[in-house]
Design an enzyme around this catalytic site. Structure first.
Site, short mmCIF file in Angstrom:
data_model
loop_
_atom_site.label_atom_id
_atom_site.label_comp_id
_atom_site.label_asym_id
_atom_site.label_seq_id
_atom_site.Cartn_x
_atom_site.Cartn_y
_atom_site.Cartn_z
CG ASP A 36 41.56 38.74 36.99
OD1 ASP A 36 41.99 38.37 38.14
OD2 ASP A 36 41.11 40.06 37.03
CE1 TYR A 89 43.15 43.54 44.49
CE2 TYR A 89 44.53 43.81 42.68
CZ TYR A 89 43.64 43.08 43.31
OH TYR A 89 43.56 41.75 43.10
#
Length: 380
Positions: free
Chosen positions: A127, A230
Site C-alpha cells: 500500500d 477513504y
C-alpha cells in the site's frame, strides 16, 4: 528478468524506486538489476551501494530499456519514448491521469499503478498510499514546527510559563493519525476532525480530542462510513454543521494541518478564507492537499484551503500557509526505503519464483493495479 531503475526527473522528486536492500533481494531471486547512475543520490544512496548489492550501474537509456522498469512517478513523454514495447512499468502512475495512462499505452507498455491497489489486509504490505501518507503526516508537523515562531510544548521557566501549542488536524486517515502522534510527541494540545465517527477511538488513543458533529439523517450516516479506507463526499447539511464546529477550533488554533483527499475528485474545502482571517497572527496552516483542490481565483488550484498555493509558502491575513505537494520527497531516504519494499512485495505477485512474468487477472490486487496493456488503457 532485467529490471531497470531510472532516476526520477520530475521537479522536486527525490525518491527512488529500489534501494540496495531490495536490489539485493531481487538479485538473489535471479534477476538482473540495472540502476541509472545517480538514481539514488537524492535519497542518500550511492552508486557504490547499489553495486555492493549486486546491481549494475547504467545510463538512462539502458535503464528504461529493461523488461521491467520500476519508477516512483509516471514516465514523462521523453521517458516513455525510451520504453521498449511490452515493457512492464510499475510505479505511482496516477490512475486518474487519463493523459498519462494514454501516453503509457501508446508506448506499448504494461502499466501497474500501485495507488490503485485495494485497501485490504492482503494488500497492506504494498500500500504505497499509506506508506507515503505516513511520512507526509510526520513531515507536515515538522514543517509546521519550523514555521511556527513559538514552542510546541508547555514550558515552565524562571522567566515564566509558555503555553503549549494548540494543533487542529483535519482529516484523520494515515497522514492525519501520524500528524497527531508526531504533534503529541512534541507536546502540543491536539483536536482532530473527520467525517468518519469510527476514527474517534484512534484519535483519543493517540492523545487527541475528537471534534464531534452529529449525524442527523440516514444519508449522513451512510456517507460517514466511507469506502476503501477513504471518506465519501458528505451531504451539504452535515458539512455546514461541521464547518461551524471546525471554525470555532481553527480560530483558537496555533497550527492547522489538513489532510483530506478524495480519490479522483477535488479535495474538499475545509478551511475557508473567513477561517484564516479568524486565526491569530503567526499561526500556521500546512495543507497536505495543496494543488488538489477545486479551481479558485481564475484557475489557480488550492487544496483544503483555497488560499493554498501549490509548492509555495505564503502569508495570507497574517497566517503562514504551506502548500508543499510532495512531502514524502522531503524525507527521501525513509520514503524510498518504504516505497521500495511496497514495490518488492507487489513484484512477488507478477514475478513468481518459477520465473517469467505472470499477469493473473484472477488476483484482485494485480487486476486493480493494471492500467495499460496491449496498447490500451484498461483502467475503467
Amino acid at each position: 528478468m532485467k529490471i531497470g531503475i531510472p532516476a526520477e526527473t520530475l521537479a522536486g522528486e527525490t525518491r527512488v524506486a529500489v534501494t540496495p536492500e531490495t536490489a539485493k533481494k531481487l538479485v538473489a531471486q535471479g534477476h538482473v538489476v540495472i540502476v541509472q547512475s545517480g538514481a539514488g543520490v537524492s535519497a542518500s544512496v550511492t552508486d557504490a551501494a547499489y553495486e555492493a548489492a549486486g546491481a549494475r550501474i547504467v545510463d538512462a537509456a539502458e535503464a528504461f530499456g529493461a523488461e521491467i522498469v520500476l519508477k516512483v512517478r509516471a514516465p514523462s513523454d521523453a521517458e516513455a519514448a525510451l520504453l521498449k514495447p511490452g515493457a512492464v512499468v510499475v510505479g505511482m502512475l496516477n490512475p486518474f491521469d487519463a493523459a498519462g495512462l494514454q501516453r503509457l499505452a501508446a508506448a506499448g507498455a504494461v502499466g501497474f499503478a500501485l495507488e490503485a491497489a485495494p485497501r485490504t489486509t492482503r494488500a497492506q504490505s504494498m500500500d504505497v498510499l499509506s506508506s507515503q501518507a505516513n511520512i507526509a503526516g510526520y513531515k507536515a508537523v515538522m514543517i509546521a514546527a519550523d514555521q511556527y515562531q513559538r514552542f510546541f510544548p508547555m514550558l515552565m521557566t524562571a522567566a515564566g510559563t509558555v503555553k503549549a501549542a494548540r494543533v487542529v488536524i483535519l482529516g484523520v486517515g494515515v497522514a492525519g493519525l501520524q500528524a497527531i502522534a508526531t504533534a503529541k510527541r512534541l507536546g502540543a494540545v491536539i483536536e482532530a476532525s473527520d467525517v468518519r465517527p469510527s476514527v474517534k477511538e484512534q484519535i483519543e488513543s493517540l492523545g487527541g480530542k475528537f471534534i464531534e458533529v452529529s449525524y442527523d439523517t440516514p444519508e449522513e450516516k451512510e456517507a460517514a462510513v466511507g469506502v476503501g479506507g477513504y471518506a465519501k463526499p458528505m451531504p451539504a447539511s452535515w458539512l455546514a454543521r461541521q464547518q461551524v464546529e471546525v471554525a470555532k477550533r481553527v480560530a483558537l488554533a496555533d497550527i492547522v494541518i489538513s489532510t483530506a483527499l478524495i480519490p479522483g475528485r477535488a479535495a474538499p474545502t475545509l478551511i475557508t478564507e473567513e477561517m484564516v482571517k479568524s486565526m491569530k497572527p503567526g499561526s500556521v496552516i500546512v495543507d497536505i492537499a495543496a494543488g488538489k483542490g477545486a479551481d479558485v481565483n481564475g484557475g489557480l488550484t488550492g487544496g483544503n484551503c483555497p488560499l493554498s498555493e501549490a509548492d509555495k509558502t505564503v502569508v495570507k491575513h497574517g497566517v503562514t500557509i504551506v502548500g508543499e505537494t510532495n512531502l514524502p520527497a522531503r524525507v527521501a531516504a525513509d520514503a524510498s526505503a518504504l516505497y521500495a519494499r511496497n514495490v518488492l512485495d507487489f513484484l512477488k505477485l507478477v514475478l513468481p519464483k518459477e520465473g517469467g512474468l505472470k499477469i493473473d487477472l484472477e488476483d484482485d490486487i494485480v487486476a486493480a493495479c493494471l492500467v495499460t496493456r496491449d496498447g490500451q488503457v484498461t483502467r475503467k
